[in-house]
Design an enzyme around this catalytic site. Structure first.
Site, PDB file in Angstrom:
ATOM      1  N   GLY A 147       0.801  -1.224   0.000  1.00 27.06           N
ATOM      2  CA  GLY A 147       0.000   0.000   0.000  1.00 27.06           C
ATOM      3  C   GLY A 147       0.829   1.266   0.000  1.00 27.06           C
ATOM      4  O   GLY A 147       0.305   2.353   0.211  1.00 27.06           O
TER       5      GLY A 147
ATOM      6  N   ASP B  41      -1.741   8.565  -6.196  1.00 31.48           N
ATOM      7  CA  ASP B  41      -0.410   7.965  -6.029  1.00 31.48           C
ATOM      8  C   ASP B  41       0.629   8.661  -6.891  1.00 31.48           C
ATOM      9  O   ASP B  41       1.740   8.958  -6.460  1.00 31.48           O
ATOM     10  CB  ASP B  41      -0.443   6.480  -6.409  1.00 31.48           C
ATOM     11  CG  ASP B  41      -1.441   5.689  -5.580  1.00 31.48           C
ATOM     12  OD1 ASP B  41      -1.977   6.250  -4.606  1.00 31.48           O
ATOM     13  OD2 ASP B  41      -1.683   4.516  -5.918  1.00 31.48           O
TER      14      ASP B  41
HETATM   15  P1  ADP Z   1       1.565  -1.094  -4.369  1.00 31.41           P
HETATM   16  O1  ADP Z   1       1.549  -0.049  -5.436  1.00 31.41           O
HETATM   17  O2  ADP Z   1       0.704  -0.745  -3.215  1.00 31.41           O
HETATM   18  O3  ADP Z   1       2.937  -1.464  -3.927  1.00 31.41           O
HETATM   19  P2  ADP Z   1       0.399  -2.607  -6.488  1.00 31.41           P
HETATM   20  O4  ADP Z   1      -0.253  -3.936  -6.551  1.00 31.41           O
HETATM   21  O5  ADP Z   1      -0.343  -1.432  -6.972  1.00 31.41           O
HETATM   22  O6  ADP Z   1       0.911  -2.395  -4.991  1.00 31.41           O
HETATM   23  O7  ADP Z   1       1.737  -2.662  -7.338  1.00 31.41           O
HETATM   24  C1  ADP Z   1       2.691  -3.658  -7.105  1.00 31.41           C
HETATM   25  C2  ADP Z   1       3.175  -4.225  -8.425  1.00 31.41           C
HETATM   26  O8  ADP Z   1       3.953  -3.230  -9.118  1.00 31.41           O
HETATM   27  C3  ADP Z   1       4.097  -5.395  -8.243  1.00 31.41           C
HETATM   28  O9  ADP Z   1       3.372  -6.599  -8.152  1.00 31.41           O
HETATM   29  C4  ADP Z   1       4.924  -5.346  -9.515  1.00 31.41           C
HETATM   30  O10 ADP Z   1       4.217  -5.908 -10.595  1.00 31.41           O
HETATM   31  C5  ADP Z   1       5.042  -3.853  -9.773  1.00 31.41           C
HETATM   32  N1  ADP Z   1       6.273  -3.268  -9.219  1.00 31.41           N
HETATM   33  C6  ADP Z   1       6.369  -2.260  -8.330  1.00 31.41           C
HETATM   34  N2  ADP Z   1       7.658  -1.964  -8.073  1.00 31.41           N
HETATM   35  C7  ADP Z   1       8.406  -2.800  -8.783  1.00 31.41           C
HETATM   36  C8  ADP Z   1       9.825  -3.019  -8.954  1.00 31.41           C
HETATM   37  N3  ADP Z   1      10.722  -2.275  -8.315  1.00 31.41           N
HETATM   38  N4  ADP Z   1      10.210  -4.005  -9.804  1.00 31.41           N
HETATM   39  C9  ADP Z   1       9.324  -4.745 -10.454  1.00 31.41           C
HETATM   40  N5  ADP Z   1       7.998  -4.611 -10.345  1.00 31.41           N
HETATM   41  C10 ADP Z   1       7.533  -3.655  -9.533  1.00 31.41           C
HETATM   42 MG    MG Z   2      -0.183   0.567  -6.512  1.00 29.02          MG
END
Ligand code: ADP
Ligand code: MG
Length: 363
Positions: free
Chosen positions: A105, A153
Site C-alpha cells: 500500500g 499515487d
Molecule cells: P503497491 O503499489 O501498493 O505497492 P500494487 O499492486 O499497486 O501495490 O503494485 C505492485 C506491483 O507493481 C508489483 O506486483 C509489480 O508488478 C510492480 N512493481 C512495483 N515496483 C516494482 C519493482 N521495483 N520491480 C518490479 N515490479 C515492480
Molecule cells: Mg499501486
C-alpha cells in the site's frame, strides 16, 4: 550517457476514497524510492530488468495493451502512454531497483511508473508538466496494466517535498504544499505495516465507486464534491449508498480541517481527525478489517494522538502520530496486541515526508 532517475512511494495522511469523488486528499512522499538507470541506444526495443522481478523483458517501442504482462507491464504502459501523447520513446537498456515494499500500500506501482517516465523524458530532453506526467502514469496503470486506480499515487510521487504534505484538490487537479514536520514538535509519524495484503480489494473498490456514483446521481450532482451538507443525504435512496457518501463528505471536511490544524502544528487535533477518519472508514465506508481496527485502536490506547488506516483498505498500513516519548510504548503495545490476536508481526517504522521524483544520484 546513463540517465538515473528516481521516484518515491507515498502514504496518504488523510482523505481516503475521495479522489474519484473530485474531493481532497493529503499525501506525503516517503523516503523510500524506486531507482531507474537507463542507457539509451539506437535499438528498436527497451530491455528492462528489475531486482524485484524477473528479466530482462523486451518491450517493443510500439507496444499495445495486452502485449506485455506481469511487472514489466507498468514499464510498457508508460512507453505506450507516451507514444499516445505523441512522444516517441528511445530504445535501450533499463535497470530498476527499489527500496519500497511491494504491495503493502505504499504505492510501489506509481513510483515505478513515475521513475520510468522521468528517466525516458530526461533521456529525450522533454520537459513535461508534472500534472500531465501524473495523467500519463495513471493511464499506463489503468489502461495498460488494467488496474483501476485514481491519480493520488502519481501526484504524490511527483510533487513530494521534504517536510511537506500535499493538499490535492481532485476537482481541478491542483496540488498545494502544506508544511508537515511533526518531529519538529516532538511528535513521530509511525508507519505500521500490518503485513496483511489486500486480497479481493479490486471488487470492493469497484463497489465503493459504484455506490458513490449512485449517491451522486440520486442527489442530481456530477460528483459528491458538490455536496457539503450531510443532511442532504436523506435523498439517497439506498441506505448503504448514503453511508458511503457520508464518509466521502465528512472525509473531505476532515482533510481541510487537518490542513488548518497542521498550519498551527496542533498535532493533537490532527490526531483526533485521523482517529475520526478511521472510524468513518470502519463504520460508514466499511473498508477496514478487524486486524487494522485493532492496530489503530491499540495505538491510540497506548498513547498515540491519533491513528488511521491509510490506503484503499482491506489490508496495508496504519499511520499514527505519537509523542516521541511514547513511541516505544505504542510500538510494543501494537506488537503485543497483534501477536495475542494471532496476526502476523507488524513492521513498524518511524517515517517522514521525503522529496518527489527527480534525477537521482544515490542508490
Ligand atoms: P503497491 O503499489 O501498493 O505497492 P500494487 O499492486 O499497486 O501495490 O503494485 C505492485 C506491483 O507493481 C508489483 O506486483 C509489480 O508488478 C510492480 N512493481 C512495483 N515496483 C516494482 C519493482 N521495483 N520491480 C518490479 N515490479 C515492480
Ligand atoms: Mg499501486
Amino acid at each position: 550517457m546513463t540517465v538515473r532517475y528516481s521516484a518515491p512511494g507515498r502514504i496518504n495522511l488523510i482523505g481516503e476514497h475521495t479522489d474519484y469523488n473530485a474531493g481532497f486528499a493529503l499525501p506525503i512522499a516517503l523516503p523510500q524510492r524506486t531507482f531507474v538507470s537507463f542507457d539509451p541506444s539506437p535499438s528498436g526495443a527497451l530491455s528492462v530488468s528489475s531486482s524485484l522481478g524477473d528479466g530482462p523483458v523486451e518491450i517493443g517501442l510500439d507496444t499495445v495493451p495486452g502485449e506485455v504482462t506481469g511487472w514489466a507491464a507498468y514499464v510498457a504502459g508508460v512507453v505506450w502512454a507516451l507514444l499516445n501523447a505523441g512522444v516517441a520513446v528511445p530504445g535501450g537498456t533499463m535497470t530498476i531497483t527499489s527500496e519500497i515494499e511491494i504491495g503493502s500500500g505504499l504505492s510501489s506501482s506509481a513510483a515505478l511508473e513515475c521513475a520510468v517516465l522521468g528517466a525516458l523524458l530526461t533521456a529525450l530532453g522533454v520537459d513535461l508538466d508534472r500534472v500531465e506526467q501524473a495523467h500519463l502514469a495513471q493511464q499506463a496503470e489503468n489502461e495498460y496494466v488494467g488496474a483501476p486506480t485514481g491519480l493520488l499515487d502519481q501526484l504524490a510521487s511527483l510533487f513530494g517535498e521534504p517536510g511537506q504534505a500535499m493538499l490535492i484538490d481532485f476537482r481541478d487537479v491542483t496540488v498545494q504544499p502544506v508544511r508537515f514536520d511533526p518531529e519538529a514538535s516532538g511528535v513521530a509519524l509511525l508507519l505500521i505495516d500490518s503485513r496483511a495484503r489486500h486480497a479481493h480489494a479490486g471488487g470492493e473498490y469497484a463497489a465503493r465507486r459504484a455506490s458513490c456514483e449512485r449517491a451522486a446521481a440520486d442527489l442530481g450532482v456530477a460528483s459528491l464534491r458538490e455536496v457539503s451538507d450531510a443532511s442532504a443525504l436523506g435523498a439517497v435512496s439506498d441506505p448503504v449508498d448514503a453511508r458511503r457518501a457520508r464518509h466521502v463528505l465528512t472525509e473531505n471536511q476532515r482533510v481541510l480541517d487537518c490542513v488548518a490544524e497542521m498550519s498551527s502544528s496542533d498535532f493533537a487535533a490532527v490526531g483526533e481527525l485521523w482517529t475520526a477518519s478511521h472510524a468513518s472508514m470502519r463504520d460508514d465506508f466499511e473498508i477496514t478489517t478487524p486486524h487494522l481496527d485493532l492496530i489503530a485502536a491499540t495505538a491510540v490506547r497506548a498513547g498515540a494522538l491519533g491513528a488511521r488506516m491509510t490506503g484503499g483498505g482491506f489490508g496495508g498500513c496504519v499511520i499514527a502520530l505519537v509523542p516521541r516519548e511514547r513511541v516505544d510504548a505504542v510500538s510494543e503495545a501494537v506488537s503485543r496486541a497483534t501477536s495475542d490476536a494471532g496476526y502476523p508481526d507488524p513492521v513498524i517504522t518511524r517515517t517522514h515526508a521525503g522529496g518527489g521524483a527527480g534525477q537521482a544520484t544515490s542508490a
